[in-house]
Enzyme design. Structure first.
Site, PDB file in Angstrom:
ATOM      1  N   ASP A 186     -21.817 -35.914  34.110  1.00  0.00           N
ATOM      2  CA  ASP A 186     -20.440 -35.539  33.820  1.00  0.00           C
ATOM      3  C   ASP A 186     -19.750 -35.508  35.187  1.00  0.00           C
ATOM      4  OD1 ASP A 186     -18.148 -34.492  32.482  1.00  0.00           O
ATOM      5  OD2 ASP A 186     -18.735 -32.478  33.099  1.00  0.00           O
ATOM      6  N   LEU A 187     -18.440 -35.472  35.213  1.00  0.00           N
ATOM      7  CA  LEU A 187     -17.722 -35.514  36.494  1.00  0.00           C
ATOM      8  C   LEU A 187     -17.141 -34.152  36.875  1.00  0.00           C
ATOM      9  CD1 LEU A 187     -16.482 -37.018  38.893  1.00  0.00           C
ATOM     10  CD2 LEU A 187     -14.644 -37.773  37.384  1.00  0.00           C
ATOM     11  N   ASP A 188     -16.176 -33.688  36.102  1.00  0.00           N
ATOM     12  CA  ASP A 188     -15.487 -32.435  36.424  1.00  0.00           C
ATOM     13  C   ASP A 188     -16.446 -31.253  36.365  1.00  0.00           C
ATOM     14  OD1 ASP A 188     -13.045 -33.769  36.634  1.00  0.00           O
ATOM     15  OD2 ASP A 188     -12.673 -33.615  34.490  1.00  0.00           O
ATOM     16  N   LYS A 225     -10.179 -39.780  31.700  1.00  0.00           N
ATOM     17  CA  LYS A 225      -9.742 -41.166  31.866  1.00  0.00           C
ATOM     18  C   LYS A 225      -9.445 -41.468  33.335  1.00  0.00           C
ATOM     19  CE  LYS A 225      -7.891 -41.397  27.183  1.00  0.00           C
ATOM     20  NZ  LYS A 225      -6.710 -41.510  26.315  1.00  0.00           N
ATOM     21  N   LYS A 228     -17.073 -34.843  23.066  1.00  0.00           N
ATOM     22  CA  LYS A 228     -18.146 -33.860  23.151  1.00  0.00           C
ATOM     23  C   LYS A 228     -17.764 -32.665  22.270  1.00  0.00           C
ATOM     24  CE  LYS A 228     -18.889 -35.205  27.996  1.00  0.00           C
ATOM     25  NZ  LYS A 228     -18.821 -34.789  29.397  1.00  0.00           N
TER      26      LYS A 228
END
Length: 220
Positions: free
Chosen positions: A8-10, A118, A146
Protein backbone atom coordinates in the site's frame (compact mmCIF):
# COMPACT_ATOMS: atom_id res chain seq x y z
CA UNK A 1 9.10 -19.48 -1.56
CA UNK A 2 8.96 -15.70 -1.35
CA UNK A 3 9.19 -13.99 -4.73
CA UNK A 4 7.44 -10.62 -4.37
CA UNK A 5 6.36 -7.78 -2.09
CA UNK A 6 3.18 -5.73 -2.50
CA UNK A 7 2.81 -2.35 -0.84
CA UNK A 8 0.00 0.00 0.00
CA UNK A 9 1.28 3.57 -0.37
CA UNK A 10 -0.28 6.05 2.06
CA UNK A 11 0.91 5.34 5.59
CA UNK A 12 3.24 2.55 4.47
CA UNK A 13 5.87 4.06 2.17
CA UNK A 14 5.16 7.67 3.10
CA UNK A 15 2.83 9.58 5.37
CA UNK A 16 0.75 11.13 2.60
CA UNK A 17 -2.19 9.66 4.52
CA UNK A 18 -2.08 12.76 6.71
CA UNK A 19 -2.68 14.95 3.64
CA UNK A 20 -5.69 12.82 2.69
CA UNK A 21 -7.21 12.96 6.17
CA UNK A 22 -6.66 16.71 6.51
CA UNK A 23 -8.27 17.33 3.11
CA UNK A 24 -11.24 15.08 3.93
CA UNK A 25 -11.68 16.65 7.36
CA UNK A 26 -11.72 20.15 5.86
CA UNK A 27 -14.26 19.11 3.23
CA UNK A 28 -16.46 17.50 5.90
CA UNK A 29 -16.44 20.74 7.90
CA UNK A 30 -17.45 22.69 4.78
CA UNK A 31 -20.44 20.33 4.51
CA UNK A 32 -21.31 20.88 8.17
CA UNK A 33 -20.08 17.45 9.26
CA UNK A 34 -17.83 17.12 12.30
CA UNK A 35 -15.92 13.84 12.15
CA UNK A 36 -14.67 12.07 15.25
CA UNK A 37 -11.07 10.85 15.22
CA UNK A 38 -12.38 7.27 14.84
CA UNK A 39 -14.54 8.24 11.85
CA UNK A 40 -11.63 10.06 10.23
CA UNK A 41 -9.36 7.09 10.81
CA UNK A 42 -11.87 4.78 9.11
CA UNK A 43 -11.15 6.60 5.81
CA UNK A 44 -7.63 5.16 5.67
CA UNK A 45 -6.99 2.85 2.75
CA UNK A 46 -10.31 3.22 0.95
CA UNK A 47 -11.06 4.86 -2.38
CA UNK A 48 -11.93 8.50 -2.95
CA UNK A 49 -15.66 8.03 -3.64
CA UNK A 50 -16.03 5.40 -0.90
CA UNK A 51 -14.45 7.88 1.53
CA UNK A 52 -16.81 10.66 0.47
CA UNK A 53 -19.88 8.42 0.75
CA UNK A 54 -18.78 7.34 4.21
CA UNK A 55 -18.37 10.97 5.32
CA UNK A 56 -21.85 11.80 4.02
CA UNK A 57 -23.23 8.75 5.85
CA UNK A 58 -21.59 9.89 9.09
CA UNK A 59 -23.26 13.28 8.63
CA UNK A 60 -26.67 11.81 7.73
CA UNK A 61 -26.38 13.34 4.25
CA UNK A 62 -26.30 10.16 2.12
CA UNK A 63 -29.14 11.29 -0.12
CA UNK A 64 -28.53 15.04 -0.10
CA UNK A 65 -26.28 15.34 -3.16
CA UNK A 66 -26.33 14.19 -6.79
CA UNK A 67 -23.52 12.08 -8.24
CA UNK A 68 -22.30 15.14 -10.13
CA UNK A 69 -22.10 17.16 -6.90
CA UNK A 70 -20.25 14.31 -5.21
CA UNK A 71 -17.74 14.22 -8.04
CA UNK A 72 -17.17 17.95 -7.60
CA UNK A 73 -16.58 17.48 -3.85
CA UNK A 74 -14.10 14.66 -4.55
CA UNK A 75 -12.29 16.78 -7.15
CA UNK A 76 -12.08 19.68 -4.69
CA UNK A 77 -10.60 17.39 -2.04
CA UNK A 78 -8.11 15.96 -4.53
CA UNK A 79 -6.96 19.41 -5.59
CA UNK A 80 -6.16 20.31 -1.97
CA UNK A 81 -4.39 16.97 -1.52
CA UNK A 82 -2.23 17.46 -4.63
CA UNK A 83 -1.14 20.88 -3.42
CA UNK A 84 0.39 19.10 -0.43
CA UNK A 85 1.89 16.32 -2.58
CA UNK A 86 3.88 18.89 -4.54
CA UNK A 87 5.81 19.70 -1.35
CA UNK A 88 7.00 16.09 -0.92
CA UNK A 89 10.65 15.01 -1.31
CA UNK A 90 12.64 11.79 -0.69
CA UNK A 91 12.87 12.96 2.95
CA UNK A 92 9.18 12.03 3.24
CA UNK A 93 9.91 8.31 2.81
CA UNK A 94 9.04 6.70 6.14
CA UNK A 95 11.84 5.35 8.40
CA UNK A 96 13.01 1.84 7.55
CA UNK A 97 11.42 1.77 4.08
CA UNK A 98 14.54 2.59 2.07
CA UNK A 99 16.40 -0.23 3.85
CA UNK A 100 13.50 -2.65 3.29
CA UNK A 101 13.39 -1.87 -0.45
CA UNK A 102 17.19 -2.22 -0.70
CA UNK A 103 17.12 -5.62 1.06
CA UNK A 104 14.33 -6.77 -1.27
CA UNK A 105 16.37 -5.73 -4.31
CA UNK A 106 19.38 -7.69 -3.01
CA UNK A 107 17.17 -10.78 -2.96
CA UNK A 108 15.83 -10.03 -6.45
CA UNK A 109 12.28 -9.79 -5.12
CA UNK A 110 9.77 -8.13 -7.43
CA UNK A 111 7.69 -5.32 -5.96
CA UNK A 112 4.53 -3.46 -6.86
CA UNK A 113 1.98 -1.01 -5.47
CA UNK A 114 -1.61 -1.76 -4.44
CA UNK A 115 -2.98 1.65 -3.51
CA UNK A 116 -6.47 3.09 -3.88
CA UNK A 117 -4.78 6.43 -4.60
CA UNK A 118 -4.99 7.59 -8.21
CA UNK A 119 -2.01 9.82 -7.41
CA UNK A 120 0.39 6.96 -6.63
CA UNK A 121 2.69 7.53 -9.66
CA UNK A 122 3.04 11.24 -8.85
CA UNK A 123 3.80 10.54 -5.18
CA UNK A 124 6.38 7.85 -6.01
CA UNK A 125 8.12 10.24 -8.40
CA UNK A 126 8.24 12.97 -5.75
CA UNK A 127 9.75 10.45 -3.33
CA UNK A 128 12.30 9.38 -5.95
CA UNK A 129 11.42 5.67 -5.72
CA UNK A 130 9.28 5.15 -8.83
CA UNK A 131 11.94 2.91 -10.42
CA UNK A 132 11.99 0.57 -7.41
CA UNK A 133 8.66 -0.95 -8.41
CA UNK A 134 7.77 -3.37 -11.19
CA UNK A 135 4.16 -2.22 -11.44
CA UNK A 136 1.30 -0.17 -10.00
CA UNK A 137 -2.31 -1.32 -9.91
CA UNK A 138 -4.45 1.24 -11.75
CA UNK A 139 -7.38 2.09 -9.42
CA UNK A 140 -9.46 2.99 -12.50
CA UNK A 141 -9.54 -0.70 -13.45
CA UNK A 142 -11.03 -1.78 -10.12
CA UNK A 143 -14.69 -2.59 -9.53
CA UNK A 144 -14.46 -2.87 -5.75
CA UNK A 145 -12.52 -0.99 -3.09
CA UNK A 146 -10.79 -2.35 0.01
CA UNK A 147 -11.66 -4.48 2.03
CA UNK A 148 -12.57 -6.37 -1.17
CA UNK A 149 -9.55 -8.48 -2.28
CA UNK A 150 -9.58 -7.26 -5.90
CA UNK A 151 -6.71 -4.77 -5.63
CA UNK A 152 -4.35 -7.30 -4.02
CA UNK A 153 -5.38 -10.01 -6.46
CA UNK A 154 -4.53 -7.62 -9.34
CA UNK A 155 -1.22 -6.68 -7.73
CA UNK A 156 -0.30 -10.36 -7.42
CA UNK A 157 -1.39 -10.93 -11.03
CA UNK A 158 0.88 -8.05 -12.15
CA UNK A 159 3.85 -9.78 -10.52
CA UNK A 160 2.86 -13.16 -11.97
CA UNK A 161 3.12 -15.02 -8.66
CA UNK A 162 0.95 -17.33 -6.52
CA UNK A 163 -0.66 -16.30 -3.22
CA UNK A 164 1.97 -18.14 -1.17
CA UNK A 165 4.80 -16.36 -2.99
CA UNK A 166 4.01 -12.78 -1.93
CA UNK A 167 3.92 -10.66 1.20
CA UNK A 168 1.69 -7.56 1.33
CA UNK A 169 2.04 -4.49 3.57
CA UNK A 170 -0.77 -2.34 5.01
CA UNK A 171 -1.43 0.20 7.74
CA UNK A 172 -5.25 0.10 7.62
CA UNK A 173 -7.72 -2.52 8.86
CA UNK A 174 -9.60 -2.45 5.53
CA UNK A 175 -6.32 -3.09 3.73
CA UNK A 176 -5.39 -6.04 5.95
CA UNK A 177 -8.86 -7.51 5.34
CA UNK A 178 -8.26 -7.07 1.60
CA UNK A 179 -4.91 -8.89 1.76
CA UNK A 180 -6.28 -11.80 3.78
CA UNK A 181 -9.35 -12.11 1.52
CA UNK A 182 -6.87 -12.44 -1.38
CA UNK A 183 -5.21 -15.32 0.49
CA UNK A 184 -1.89 -13.52 0.99
CA UNK A 185 0.47 -13.07 3.94
CA UNK A 186 -0.30 -9.71 5.59
CA UNK A 187 2.13 -7.41 7.37
CA UNK A 188 0.35 -4.74 9.41
CA UNK A 189 1.98 -1.47 10.45
CA UNK A 190 0.37 0.18 13.46
CA UNK A 191 -1.85 -0.83 16.39
CA UNK A 192 -1.92 -4.62 16.76
CA UNK A 193 -5.49 -4.48 18.07
CA UNK A 194 -6.71 -2.59 15.01
CA UNK A 195 -4.67 -4.78 12.65
CA UNK A 196 -5.31 -8.07 14.47
CA UNK A 197 -6.16 -9.81 11.18
CA UNK A 198 -2.56 -9.48 9.97
CA UNK A 199 -0.06 -12.35 10.11
CA UNK A 200 2.69 -10.09 11.44
CA UNK A 201 2.35 -6.62 13.00
CA UNK A 202 4.97 -3.96 13.80
CA UNK A 203 4.27 -0.61 15.55
CA UNK A 204 6.07 1.52 12.95
CA UNK A 205 7.81 1.20 9.58
CA UNK A 206 11.13 1.58 11.40
CA UNK A 207 10.47 -1.88 12.87
CA UNK A 208 10.18 -3.53 9.43
CA UNK A 209 13.07 -5.95 8.96
CA UNK A 210 12.84 -8.21 5.91
CA UNK A 211 14.78 -11.07 7.54
CA UNK A 212 12.36 -11.16 10.50
CA UNK A 213 9.29 -10.94 8.26
CA UNK A 214 10.60 -13.78 6.09
CA UNK A 215 11.22 -15.89 9.19
CA UNK A 216 7.54 -15.59 10.20
CA UNK A 217 6.41 -16.03 6.57
CA UNK A 218 8.38 -19.28 6.22
CA UNK A 219 6.81 -20.64 9.41
CA UNK A 220 3.27 -20.18 8.08
Amino acid sequence: MLKGLIFDLDGVLTNSARFHLTAWNNLAKELGINLTSEQLDSLRGISRMDSLNLILKYGGQENKYSEKEKEQFAAEKNKKFLEQVETMTPKDILPGISELLADAKKQNLKMDIASASKNAPRILKKLGIMDEFDGIVDPNTLHHGKPDPEIYEKAQELLGFKTDEVISFEDAAAGVQSIKAAGQFAVGIGDKNVLKGADYVVPTTADLKLSKIEQVFNQK
